[in-house]
Each structure stands twice: as structure tokens, then as C-alpha cells.
Design a protein around this motif. Structure first.
Motif, PDB file in Angstrom:
ATOM      1  N   LEU A  80      -9.756 -21.096  16.282  1.00 49.22           N
ATOM      2  CA  LEU A  80      -9.304 -19.814  16.818  1.00 49.22           C
ATOM      3  C   LEU A  80      -8.164 -19.261  15.971  1.00 49.22           C
ATOM      4  CD1 LEU A  80      -9.441 -17.817  19.279  1.00 49.22           C
ATOM      5  CD2 LEU A  80      -7.615 -19.189  20.286  1.00 49.22           C
ATOM      6  N   GLY A  81      -8.248 -17.962  15.685  1.00 45.71           N
ATOM      7  CA  GLY A  81      -7.173 -17.290  14.956  1.00 45.71           C
ATOM      8  C   GLY A  81      -6.264 -16.566  15.925  1.00 45.71           C
ATOM      9  N   LYS A  82      -5.897 -15.367  15.558  1.00 40.56           N
ATOM     10  CA  LYS A  82      -5.036 -14.574  16.442  1.00 40.56           C
ATOM     11  C   LYS A  82      -5.860 -13.964  17.568  1.00 40.56           C
ATOM     12  CE  LYS A  82      -5.339 -10.590  13.280  1.00 40.56           C
ATOM     13  NZ  LYS A  82      -6.081 -11.311  12.228  1.00 40.56           N
ATOM     14  N   ILE A  83      -5.181 -13.650  18.652  1.00 35.08           N
ATOM     15  CA  ILE A  83      -5.805 -13.015  19.808  1.00 35.08           C
ATOM     16  C   ILE A  83      -5.180 -11.628  19.934  1.00 35.08           C
ATOM     17  CG2 ILE A  83      -6.248 -13.164  22.291  1.00 35.08           C
ATOM     18  CD1 ILE A  83      -5.594 -16.240  21.942  1.00 35.08           C
ATOM     19  N   VAL A  84      -5.967 -10.602  19.632  1.00 36.48           N
ATOM     20  CA  VAL A  84      -5.464  -9.231  19.684  1.00 36.48           C
ATOM     21  C   VAL A  84      -5.788  -8.653  21.060  1.00 36.48           C
ATOM     22  CG1 VAL A  84      -5.507  -6.941  18.633  1.00 36.48           C
ATOM     23  CG2 VAL A  84      -5.825  -8.970  17.200  1.00 36.48           C
ATOM     24  N   ARG A 137     -15.001 -10.634   8.516  1.00 35.12           N
ATOM     25  CA  ARG A 137     -13.788  -9.862   8.256  1.00 35.12           C
ATOM     26  C   ARG A 137     -14.002  -8.381   8.600  1.00 35.12           C
ATOM     27  NH1 ARG A 137     -10.658  -7.608   3.840  1.00 35.12           N
ATOM     28  NH2 ARG A 137      -8.521  -8.413   3.913  1.00 35.12           N
ATOM     29  N   VAL A 138     -13.011  -7.794   9.284  1.00 37.78           N
ATOM     30  CA  VAL A 138     -13.066  -6.386   9.654  1.00 37.78           C
ATOM     31  C   VAL A 138     -11.746  -5.735   9.229  1.00 37.78           C
ATOM     32  CG1 VAL A 138     -13.418  -4.712  11.512  1.00 37.78           C
ATOM     33  CG2 VAL A 138     -14.432  -6.985  11.693  1.00 37.78           C
ATOM     34  N   SER A 139     -11.811  -4.786   8.315  1.00 38.00           N
ATOM     35  CA  SER A 139     -10.600  -4.146   7.836  1.00 38.00           C
ATOM     36  C   SER A 139     -10.847  -2.665   7.590  1.00 38.00           C
ATOM     37  CB  SER A 139     -10.117  -4.816   6.545  1.00 38.00           C
ATOM     38  OG  SER A 139      -8.918  -4.235   6.089  1.00 38.00           O
ATOM     39  N   ARG A 140     -10.015  -1.841   8.183  1.00 37.87           N
ATOM     40  CA  ARG A 140      -9.996  -0.390   7.966  1.00 37.87           C
ATOM     41  C   ARG A 140     -11.395   0.230   8.102  1.00 37.87           C
ATOM     42  NH1 ARG A 140      -5.102   1.072   6.683  1.00 37.87           N
ATOM     43  NH2 ARG A 140      -5.770   3.176   6.125  1.00 37.87           N
ATOM     44  N   VAL A 141     -12.020  -0.056   9.230  1.00 35.43           N
ATOM     45  CA  VAL A 141     -13.332   0.518   9.535  1.00 35.43           C
ATOM     46  C   VAL A 141     -13.188   2.023   9.746  1.00 35.43           C
ATOM     47  CG1 VAL A 141     -15.200   0.592  11.240  1.00 35.43           C
ATOM     48  CG2 VAL A 141     -14.245  -1.600  10.514  1.00 35.43           C
ATOM     49  N   SER A 142     -14.136   2.781   9.252  1.00 36.92           N
ATOM     50  CA  SER A 142     -14.087   4.237   9.374  1.00 36.92           C
ATOM     51  C   SER A 142     -13.985   4.660  10.831  1.00 36.92           C
ATOM     52  CB  SER A 142     -15.334   4.867   8.746  1.00 36.92           C
ATOM     53  OG  SER A 142     -15.402   6.242   9.064  1.00 36.92           O
ATOM     54  N   ALA A 148     -18.934   2.362  15.051  1.00 33.12           N
ATOM     55  CA  ALA A 148     -19.930   1.419  15.566  1.00 33.12           C
ATOM     56  C   ALA A 148     -20.212   0.287  14.595  1.00 33.12           C
ATOM     57  CB  ALA A 148     -21.227   2.154  15.907  1.00 33.12           C
ATOM     58  N   THR A 149     -19.986   0.499  13.312  1.00 36.69           N
ATOM     59  CA  THR A 149     -20.236  -0.568  12.338  1.00 36.69           C
ATOM     60  C   THR A 149     -19.346  -1.781  12.605  1.00 36.69           C
ATOM     61  OG1 THR A 149     -18.647   0.436  10.793  1.00 36.69           O
ATOM     62  CG2 THR A 149     -20.963   1.058  10.554  1.00 36.69           C
ATOM     63  N   ALA A 150     -18.201  -1.572  13.255  1.00 36.95           N
ATOM     64  CA  ALA A 150     -17.294  -2.685  13.558  1.00 36.95           C
ATOM     65  C   ALA A 150     -17.936  -3.682  14.514  1.00 36.95           C
ATOM     66  CB  ALA A 150     -15.992  -2.157  14.150  1.00 36.95           C
ATOM     67  N   SER A 181     -12.314  -0.534  15.477  1.00 37.47           N
ATOM     68  CA  SER A 181     -11.950   0.314  14.350  1.00 37.47           C
ATOM     69  C   SER A 181     -10.443   0.542  14.311  1.00 37.47           C
ATOM     70  CB  SER A 181     -12.683   1.655  14.428  1.00 37.47           C
ATOM     71  OG  SER A 181     -12.252   2.537  13.412  1.00 37.47           O
ATOM     72  N   GLU A 182      -9.856   0.888  15.454  1.00 38.32           N
ATOM     73  CA  GLU A 182      -8.414   1.140  15.504  1.00 38.32           C
ATOM     74  C   GLU A 182      -7.620  -0.122  15.167  1.00 38.32           C
ATOM     75  OE1 GLU A 182      -6.644   3.912  15.955  1.00 38.32           O
ATOM     76  OE2 GLU A 182      -8.427   5.173  16.111  1.00 38.32           O
ATOM     77  N   ILE A 183      -8.037  -1.250  15.731  1.00 32.76           N
ATOM     78  CA  ILE A 183      -7.345  -2.509  15.446  1.00 32.76           C
ATOM     79  C   ILE A 183      -7.380  -2.807  13.959  1.00 32.76           C
ATOM     80  CG2 ILE A 183      -7.473  -5.026  15.740  1.00 32.76           C
ATOM     81  CD1 ILE A 183      -8.469  -4.441  18.630  1.00 32.76           C
ATOM     82  N   SER A 184      -8.521  -2.558  13.327  1.00 34.23           N
ATOM     83  CA  SER A 184      -8.698  -2.909  11.914  1.00 34.23           C
ATOM     84  C   SER A 184      -7.803  -2.114  10.979  1.00 34.23           C
ATOM     85  CB  SER A 184     -10.165  -2.735  11.506  1.00 34.23           C
ATOM     86  OG  SER A 184     -10.505  -1.369  11.309  1.00 34.23           O
ATOM     87  N   HIS A 185      -7.215  -1.031  11.479  1.00 39.83           N
ATOM     88  CA  HIS A 185      -6.286  -0.252  10.661  1.00 39.83           C
ATOM     89  C   HIS A 185      -4.851  -0.779  10.800  1.00 39.83           C
ATOM     90  CE1 HIS A 185      -8.726   3.152   9.097  1.00 39.83           C
ATOM     91  NE2 HIS A 185      -9.543   2.732  10.061  1.00 39.83           N
ATOM     92  N   SER A 186      -4.628  -1.673  11.766  1.00 37.46           N
ATOM     93  CA  SER A 186      -3.306  -2.289  11.919  1.00 37.46           C
ATOM     94  C   SER A 186      -3.332  -3.761  11.540  1.00 37.46           C
ATOM     95  CB  SER A 186      -2.820  -2.142  13.361  1.00 37.46           C
ATOM     96  OG  SER A 186      -2.609  -0.802  13.713  1.00 37.46           O
TER      97      SER A 186
END
Length: 224
Positions: free
Chosen positions: A17-21, A81-86, A91-93, A178-183
Motif C-alpha cells: 500500500l502506498g499513500k491514501i488520498v 501511474r496517473v499524472s496530470r490527466v486531462s 474518464a481516462t483516469a 483527474s483533479e488529484i493527479s494534478h496535485s
């Protein structure tokens, strides 16, 4: 000892387990029941991996004078890995989700209220050892999951305490990721808690706890 997420068939996910957002106030009625403003963008905070425990076993969280409060939430296990999804096509996230389950976002409400009054972060109230009991995850690969139409419930001693429907989320699953992936870049083994519906309250000792997602997941456990 590291916590390894596992699936309902007993298979263990390939990484610890990694981080829990976590997402705060993602259901309007929950925000109002605690006297909080309804947010216009997702409120995010993180629980450490050390806060996770297996909900298949009886849970015994650290308690303050006010006890510990429960918040049942849909939990998403991330598999890539999910980073800076449009933000235009969020929906791609969802393609990164490999499992869904339920979590109890346990909270020391008295500590949280004191910290909020001082303008301090919430981690001491939200990230303590045992603060994130997790069910096993339902594998979603190859299955059609309508993330906008999932229902889940949390019962204590046979009495319904919380009922959630993802259609009522202020920020739906795809937009959240998507929003999480920008932070925060999401990595395999991370878990996202998507917010709790109304009905939160104090977790009693020695109680029977029942958690369910539609016909996908059913779990009976207890609190010490």
C-alpha cells in the motif's frame, strides 16, 4: 509491517500500500450535517500507509476522550501511474483503477475540531495508526463498472447508518482522479477514498459492522 492490499478472492496485490488520498465533503448533505460549507473544488488530504488495517479482522482503533468517529467511503485501488490527466477527458483516469472496496475514514472529531479552529492541518485527527480500515478489493479489470451508479452501505449492529450513491457525489470518480493527479501523482498501490455520505457518528465498542457495495461486496466484522 507493510500493508499489502488484497482482493476478495484472496490474491494479494503486487505492491505494498502506498499513500491514501482522501476527499473531504464530497457529498453535500454530509458537509451540511457537520456545519461545513459545500466545496466548489475537491478538498484533498492524505493518510499514511501506516494508518491502514484489514477490515476483515476486528478493528481496535486508538480512541480519544470523544471516542472515534466513522465515515464509510468507496475506496479505489490504483494499478498504474496517473499524472496530470486531462480535465477535458477525465474518464481516462478510471482505466488506472484495478479494484474497488470500502474504507472507514476514522476520525478523532474532537482533535479535528480543535485543529480546524486553529487553522492547523488535520493529519493528527485523520492519520493515526488504525485510522483507515480497508475491505478486500473487488477486481474490476475486464468488468463494466458504472462509476456514477454504485451504491454502498454501512450498518452497525444491523442498523443502517450510512447509505452512499456515487451519483450524489459533488465530484464524480473520473473528475476526482483527474483533479488529484494534478496535485499528487498516483502510483500503483495507492488508494483513493472518495468521500462519505451523511450519517457519520461515533463508533461504538464491541459492535457488529457490516459493509456492502451493491451485489459486489459484503463484509461482516466488528469493533473492539
Amino acid at each position: 509491517m507493510a500493508f499489502a492490499p488484497r482482493f476478495i478472492d484472496g490474491k494479494v496485490f503486487g505492491q505494498d500500500l502506498g499513500k491514501i488520498v482522501c476527499v473531504g465533503r464530497n457529498y453535500a448533505r454530509h458537509a451540511r450535517e457537520l456545519g461545513n460549507e459545500v466545496p466548489t473544488s475537491p478538498i484533498l488530504f492524505i493518510k499514511p500507509a501506516s494508518s491502514a488495517v484489514d477490515l476483515s479482522k476486528p478493528i481496535d482503533p486508538v480512541r480519544t476522550a470523544d471516542g472515534v468517529h466513522y465515515e464509510a467511503e468507496l475506496a479505489l485501488l490504483i494499478g498504474k501511474r496517473v499524472s496530470r490527466v486531462s480535465r477535458v477527458s477525465p474518464a481516462t483516469a478510471c482505466e488506472a483503477i484495478v479494484g474497488m472496496g470500502l474504507a472507514l475514514d476514522l476520525t478523532h472529531r474532537d482533535v479535528q475540531s480543535e485543529l480546524k479552529a486553529k487553522g492547523h492541518p488535520w493529519e493528527r485527527a485523520k492519520g493515526f495508526d488504525g485510522a483507515c480500515p480497508l475491505t478486500p478489493f473487488v477486481p474490476v479489470k475486464g468488468r463494466f463498472i458504472d462509476w456514477s451508479d454504485l451504491r454502498f452501505s454501512f450498518d452497525i449492529n444491523g442498523e443502517l447508518c450510512q447509505r452512499g450513491h456515487t451519483a450524489q457525489m459533488l465530484f464524480p470518480v473520473d473528475r476526482l482522479l483527474s483533479e488529484i493527479s494534478h496535485s499528487f501523482t498516483l502510483e500503483p498501490g495507492d488508494v483513493v477514498l472518495t468521500g462519505t455520505p451523511e450519517g457519520v457518528g461515533r463508533l461504538p465498542r464491541g459492535a457488529r459492522l457490516t459493509l456492502a457495495i451493491d451485489d459486489w461486496l459484503f463484509l461482516d466484522t466488528s469493533s473492539a
